[in-house]
Design an enzyme around this catalytic site. Structure first.
Site, PDB file in Angstrom:
ATOM      1  N   ARG A  37       6.550  59.435  21.711  1.00 33.11           N
ATOM      2  CA  ARG A  37       7.317  58.834  20.633  1.00 33.11           C
ATOM      3  C   ARG A  37       6.723  59.180  19.266  1.00 33.11           C
ATOM      4  NH1 ARG A  37      11.199  55.840  21.944  1.00 33.11           N
ATOM      5  NH2 ARG A  37      11.150  54.747  19.966  1.00 33.11           N
ATOM      6  N   HIS A  67       4.065  70.216  24.637  1.00 34.77           N
ATOM      7  CA  HIS A  67       5.409  69.746  24.278  1.00 34.77           C
ATOM      8  C   HIS A  67       5.290  68.774  23.104  1.00 34.77           C
ATOM      9  CE1 HIS A  67       9.432  68.163  24.475  1.00 34.77           C
ATOM     10  NE2 HIS A  67       9.736  68.805  25.598  1.00 34.77           N
ATOM     11  N   TYR A  70       9.327  63.696  21.361  1.00 34.84           N
ATOM     12  CA  TYR A  70      10.800  63.678  21.297  1.00 34.84           C
ATOM     13  C   TYR A  70      11.316  63.259  19.932  1.00 34.84           C
ATOM     14  CZ  TYR A  70      10.814  63.785  26.401  1.00 34.84           C
ATOM     15  OH  TYR A  70      10.635  64.139  27.699  1.00 34.84           O
ATOM     16  N   HIS A 107      12.009  70.428  20.671  1.00 30.93           N
ATOM     17  CA  HIS A 107      13.467  70.329  20.674  1.00 30.93           C
ATOM     18  C   HIS A 107      13.940  70.644  19.258  1.00 30.93           C
ATOM     19  CE1 HIS A 107      13.328  67.231  24.223  1.00 30.93           C
ATOM     20  NE2 HIS A 107      12.798  68.394  24.530  1.00 30.93           N
ATOM     21  N   GLU A 142      13.409  74.845  22.814  1.00 33.14           N
ATOM     22  CA  GLU A 142      13.959  74.490  24.122  1.00 33.14           C
ATOM     23  C   GLU A 142      15.485  74.527  24.091  1.00 33.14           C
ATOM     24  OE1 GLU A 142      12.182  71.057  25.910  1.00 33.14           O
ATOM     25  OE2 GLU A 142      13.645  70.987  27.546  1.00 33.14           O
ATOM     26  N   ASP A 176      15.479  75.424  29.910  1.00 28.55           N
ATOM     27  CA  ASP A 176      15.449  74.245  30.785  1.00 28.55           C
ATOM     28  C   ASP A 176      16.671  74.325  31.711  1.00 28.55           C
ATOM     29  OD1 ASP A 176      16.027  71.521  31.725  1.00 28.55           O
ATOM     30  OD2 ASP A 176      14.420  70.883  30.365  1.00 28.55           O
ATOM     31  N   HIS A 179      19.135  71.446  31.449  1.00 27.73           N
ATOM     32  CA  HIS A 179      19.857  71.439  30.173  1.00 27.73           C
ATOM     33  C   HIS A 179      20.922  72.539  30.110  1.00 27.73           C
ATOM     34  CE1 HIS A 179      16.165  69.396  28.065  1.00 27.73           C
ATOM     35  NE2 HIS A 179      16.640  68.693  29.072  1.00 27.73           N
ATOM     36  N   HIS A 211      11.600  75.427  32.085  1.00 26.61           N
ATOM     37  CA  HIS A 211      11.522  74.044  32.557  1.00 26.61           C
ATOM     38  C   HIS A 211      12.386  73.963  33.803  1.00 26.61           C
ATOM     39  CE1 HIS A 211      10.358  71.832  28.562  1.00 26.61           C
ATOM     40  NE2 HIS A 211       9.315  72.335  29.189  1.00 26.61           N
ATOM     41  N   ASP A 224      21.889  64.863  29.756  1.00 25.32           N
ATOM     42  CA  ASP A 224      20.515  65.247  30.069  1.00 25.32           C
ATOM     43  C   ASP A 224      19.865  64.205  30.961  1.00 25.32           C
ATOM     44  OD1 ASP A 224      17.892  66.027  30.082  1.00 25.32           O
ATOM     45  OD2 ASP A 224      17.585  65.876  27.913  1.00 25.32           O
ATOM     46  N   HIS A 226      17.363  64.420  34.335  1.00 26.45           N
ATOM     47  CA  HIS A 226      16.675  65.282  35.298  1.00 26.45           C
ATOM     48  C   HIS A 226      16.690  64.657  36.697  1.00 26.45           C
ATOM     49  CE1 HIS A 226      14.022  67.069  31.846  1.00 26.45           C
ATOM     50  NE2 HIS A 226      15.309  67.034  31.544  1.00 26.45           N
ATOM     51  N   GLU A 256       9.654  68.987  35.266  1.00 31.36           N
ATOM     52  CA  GLU A 256       9.805  67.722  34.524  1.00 31.36           C
ATOM     53  C   GLU A 256      10.697  66.798  35.329  1.00 31.36           C
ATOM     54  OE1 GLU A 256      11.685  69.584  31.056  1.00 31.36           O
ATOM     55  OE2 GLU A 256       9.895  69.073  29.904  1.00 31.36           O
TER      56      GLU A 256
HETATM   57 ZN    ZN Z   1      15.791  67.039  29.556  1.00 38.04          ZN
HETATM   58 FE    FE Z   2      12.840  70.260  29.284  1.00 36.40          FE
HETATM   59 FE    FE Z   3      11.861  68.931  26.330  1.00 34.17          FE
END
Ligand code: ZN
Ligand code: FE
Ligand code: FE
Length: 275
Positions: A37, A67, A70, A107, A142, A176, A179, A211, A224, A226, A256
């Site tokens: 976060r 990574h 987010y 992202h 990504e 990904d 995605h 990914h 999205d 997973h 992931e």
């Molecule tokens: Zn995702």
């Molecule tokens: Fe990803």
């Molecule tokens: Fe990601």
């Protein structure tokens, strides 16, 4: 040898993450540079990092993937959100100079209503201001599922970002699988066609890592979520074709997928290695 590993927490240190990777037959891993976060990053402990480096050298690890949090959104309409993203991006790049990690994934962000073109301008501005010519790190964008006002919903948008960045040799793409499938690229029925399109629009030389995620959501849904490998809409055969594809098999793969605990990744890794 397949280069594959899961997303791991570095809360217990980098060396511990390396040891955990070994336990589950992984030879790489992904980690968040800080709280996902976007909190303050922990100070780097040189001894801890040296411990990871020893494991990586002795065990022949592939490249690690960092990574970004987010919450990093370089193209928000809010100036304070963009400034926060700039600060995190710069701080992450500087910290990565001290870590045995050459790939940094983020992202592209959500333009929050300003339009794709304006959003891409904001992203490129920060990248051009904060990247430097002899930085060690490759910055990878990504591919996104395309929910809301997300940028990076298709190969064209990612290409437009790269086009505007001065240090193109420091830029790459992380594909990904969850995605792109929910974004409308049929990596299940037509993997060759998707890779041809990637090559035509961006260039396969830019593809630096994958990914590896199954998806809970249908093809083209722009959602999205997973799923564990083989339990979603992509299915196990698709992953067999992906990890053995001549144009992909030497790239690093990162899981992931949702798991109860780290040891559960071993099943997925062993399955993917068996292909
Ligand atoms: Zn995702
Ligand atoms: Fe990803
Ligand atoms: Fe990601």
């Amino acid at each position: 040898m397949l280069i594959i590993g899961p997303h791991l927490s570095i809360a217990g240190g980098f060396k511990k993450a390396g040891e955990e990777a070994l336990k589950i037959n992984a030879n790489t891993f992904q980690f968040f540079t800080r709280n996902p976060r976007g909190g303050k990053a922990k100070a780097i402990d040189e001894k801890d990092v040296a411990g990871l480096k020893t494991i990586m050298d002795n065990q022949g690890f592939g490249p690690l993937l960092a990574h970004a949090p987010y919450t990093l959104n370089m193209c928000s309409a809010k100036p304070e959100t963009r400034e926060f993203a700039r600060m995190i991006f710069k701080d992450d790049l500087m910290r990565l100079e001290e870590l045995p990690c050459e790939l940094y994934n983020f992202h592209p962000g959500s333009h929050t209503g300003q339009g794709v073109e304006k959003g891409i301008e904001w992203i490129a501005e920060i990248l051009n201001d904060e990247m430097w010519a002899d930085q060690k790190t490759m910055v990878v964008l990504e591919t996104m599922s395309g929910k809301g006002t997300e940028i990076g919903r298709n190969f064209e948008e990612l290409k437009l970002i790269i086009d505007r960045v001065n240090l193109k040799e420091k830029m790459g793409i992380c594909l990904d699988t969850c995605h792109v499938y929910s974004g409308g690229y049929d990596v299940v029925g037509n993997l060759d066609g998707v890779l041809e399109e990637f090559d035509r629009v961006i260039g396969l030389d830019y593809l630096k890592c994958i990914h590896l995620n199954d998806s809970m959501m249908p093809f083209g849904s722009n959602k999205d979520r997973h799923e564990k490998i083989g339990f979603g809409t992509l299915g196990v055969e698709a992953f067999k074709r992906i990890v053995t594809h001549p144009q992909l098999k030497s790239l690093p793969f990162f899981l992931e997928t949702p798991q109860e605990n780290t040891l559960d990744y071993k099943k997925e890794i062993d399955l993917l290695r068996s292909f």
